[in-house]
Design a protein around this motif. Structure first.
Motif, PDB file in Angstrom:
ATOM      1  N   PHE A 141      64.311  47.899 121.336  1.00 29.23           N
ATOM      2  CA  PHE A 141      62.858  48.013 121.208  1.00 29.23           C
ATOM      3  C   PHE A 141      62.330  46.918 120.298  1.00 29.23           C
ATOM      4  O   PHE A 141      63.066  46.288 119.528  1.00 29.23           O
ATOM      5  N   SER A 167      61.573  49.516 131.661  1.00 22.42           N
ATOM      6  CA  SER A 167      60.942  49.082 130.419  1.00 22.42           C
ATOM      7  C   SER A 167      59.553  49.672 130.266  1.00 22.42           C
ATOM      8  O   SER A 167      58.834  49.917 131.243  1.00 22.42           O
ATOM      9  N   GLN A 200      55.958  48.965 128.101  1.00 19.58           N
ATOM     10  CA  GLN A 200      55.196  48.022 127.294  1.00 19.58           C
ATOM     11  C   GLN A 200      53.803  48.584 127.086  1.00 19.58           C
ATOM     12  O   GLN A 200      53.133  48.971 128.047  1.00 19.58           O
ATOM     13  N   VAL A 235      57.328  47.520 122.797  1.00 21.26           N
ATOM     14  CA  VAL A 235      58.190  47.283 123.957  1.00 21.26           C
ATOM     15  C   VAL A 235      59.499  48.030 123.750  1.00 21.26           C
ATOM     16  O   VAL A 235      60.101  47.963 122.671  1.00 21.26           O
ATOM     17  N   ASP A 254      63.138  49.094 126.219  1.00 20.28           N
ATOM     18  CA  ASP A 254      63.750  49.119 127.541  1.00 20.28           C
ATOM     19  C   ASP A 254      65.167  49.657 127.474  1.00 20.28           C
ATOM     20  O   ASP A 254      65.799  49.703 126.418  1.00 20.28           O
ATOM     21  N   GLN A 295      55.991  47.649 139.065  1.00 21.00           N
ATOM     22  CA  GLN A 295      55.291  47.907 137.814  1.00 21.00           C
ATOM     23  C   GLN A 295      54.036  48.706 138.068  1.00 21.00           C
ATOM     24  O   GLN A 295      53.306  48.469 139.025  1.00 21.00           O
ATOM     25  N   MET A 349      51.518  45.765 119.930  1.00 21.30           N
ATOM     26  CA  MET A 349      52.448  45.754 121.066  1.00 21.30           C
ATOM     27  C   MET A 349      53.666  46.601 120.748  1.00 21.30           C
ATOM     28  O   MET A 349      54.202  46.554 119.637  1.00 21.30           O
ATOM     29  N   LYS A 403      50.187  47.601 125.087  1.00 19.11           N
ATOM     30  CA  LYS A 403      49.378  46.657 124.336  1.00 19.11           C
ATOM     31  C   LYS A 403      48.040  47.314 124.013  1.00 19.11           C
ATOM     32  O   LYS A 403      47.371  47.830 124.914  1.00 19.11           O
TER      33      LYS A 403
END
Length: 316
Positions: free
Chosen positions: A106, A82, A84, A95, A97, A150, A93, A86
């Motif tokens: 998305f 994924s 992300q 996102v 994945d 991550q 935002m 911000k």
């Protein structure tokens, strides 16, 4: 008898669409280069048009989908990859994945007023102007019994390709070359990408080192740089033909293509479980005049309706 919401794990009424050759892995034998060519085809239009975003936001989302599709195709276990982002820009935002089986989705959150102001001043903003300053995170989810991996970096670069390359250079210390594109074409939205990775010798392949390796990597990136967005997004140009155009003199080896699909993982059961966590007063406040609570999946934009009286019997 109607199935209770908390047991209803069926997919909502969304497109059951699969693109068989969405990702084409390849490597250049004897050179420190492997890569993935990603072409979403009609899947891009199907995913992107479920959300009513202005074209610059749609283009950014399409590139994000191509990026996670490429990265997830390297997973060797059941899980997902994924992205992300911000930021403090009009797109606060983003996102996206993709699972190891190629299921894509998305979501983009926008400040409509800030976005309208930006587009009035700059009709074709860069990805950075849309996102502003903030951070970018890439997460590998290996399932509920494994720890997630991550990496997080600051947003750097004018477009998503540069941001992703900055991530790999600073977070993973891994040399990558990335091209991402998304455009509206005569047949709808199309999105794709080309990613090259610099590698050491693997899998029994002899790979040259030092100065020769550096020269081979530089040659590969120069050749990749000749690829145009028009070629990348052309439905009538087969992936194998495109790769041969770029790397036919570099001992190109193409691996088995991998499929991509419409892949939102929402269900009535998931959302019912969420509703069960709300206090009675909050549920009453969410209830509409017709006695229903409506929840919308942010990824596939499907509305789910729950009778307030049914939720009450599950939570009280």
């Amino acid at each position: 008898m109607e199935k209770p919401a908390f047991l209803d794990r069926d997919r909502p009424d969304v497109p059951d669409l699969v693109v068989p050759g969405g990702v084409t892995p390849f490597y250049l034998a004897g050179r420190p280069v492997r890569g993935r060519l990603v072409r979403l085809g009609v899947l891009a239009d199907t995913l992107l048009t479920r959300h009513d975003h202005p074209a610059p936001v749609t283009r950014l989302a399409g590139k994000a989908l191509a990026l996670v599709a490429a990265l997830a195709s390297a997973l060797k276990f059941q899980g997902s990859f994924s992205l992300q982002i911000k930021g403090d820009g009009p797109v606060s935002m983003l996102v996206a994945d993709c699972t190891n089986t190629g299921a894509l989705r998305f979501y983009a959150r926008t400040d409509d007023e800030a976005l309208e102001t930006l587009l009035a001043e700059t009709p074709k903003p860069t990805d950075r102007e849309l996102l502003g300053n903030g951070y970018m995170a890439l997460t590998v989810d290996q399932g509920p019994e494994m720890d997630r991996h991550q990496g997080i970096v600051d947003i750097a670069g004018d477009d998503l390709s540069a941001m992703a390359m900055h991530y790999f250079a600073s977070s993973e210390q891994h040399a990558c070359w990335i091209m991402l594109a998304c455009q509206m074409t005569d047949t709808g939205w199309r999105a794709g990408g080309l990613i090259l990775e610099r590698i050491a010798g693997e899998g029994g392949n002899h790979v040259v080192e030092d100065d020769a390796a550096e020269a081979s990597w530089e040659t590969a990136t120069i050749l990749a740089g000749t690829l145009s967005a028009k070629e990348l997004l052309d439905d009538n140009l087969p992936s194998l033909q495109l790769l041969n155009r770029l790397f036919h003199e570099e001992d190109l080896h193409v691996s088995q293509p991998r499929a991509l699909a419409f892949g939102c993982r929402c269900s009535r059961a998931r959302l019912a479980n969420v509703l069960e966590t709300f206090p009675k007063d909050d549920l009453d406040h969410m209830c509409q005049d017709d006695g229903n609570i409506v929840m919308t999946c942010e990824f596939c934009n499907v509305d789910f309706r729950f009778a307030r009286k049914d939720i009450a019997t599950q939570t009280q």
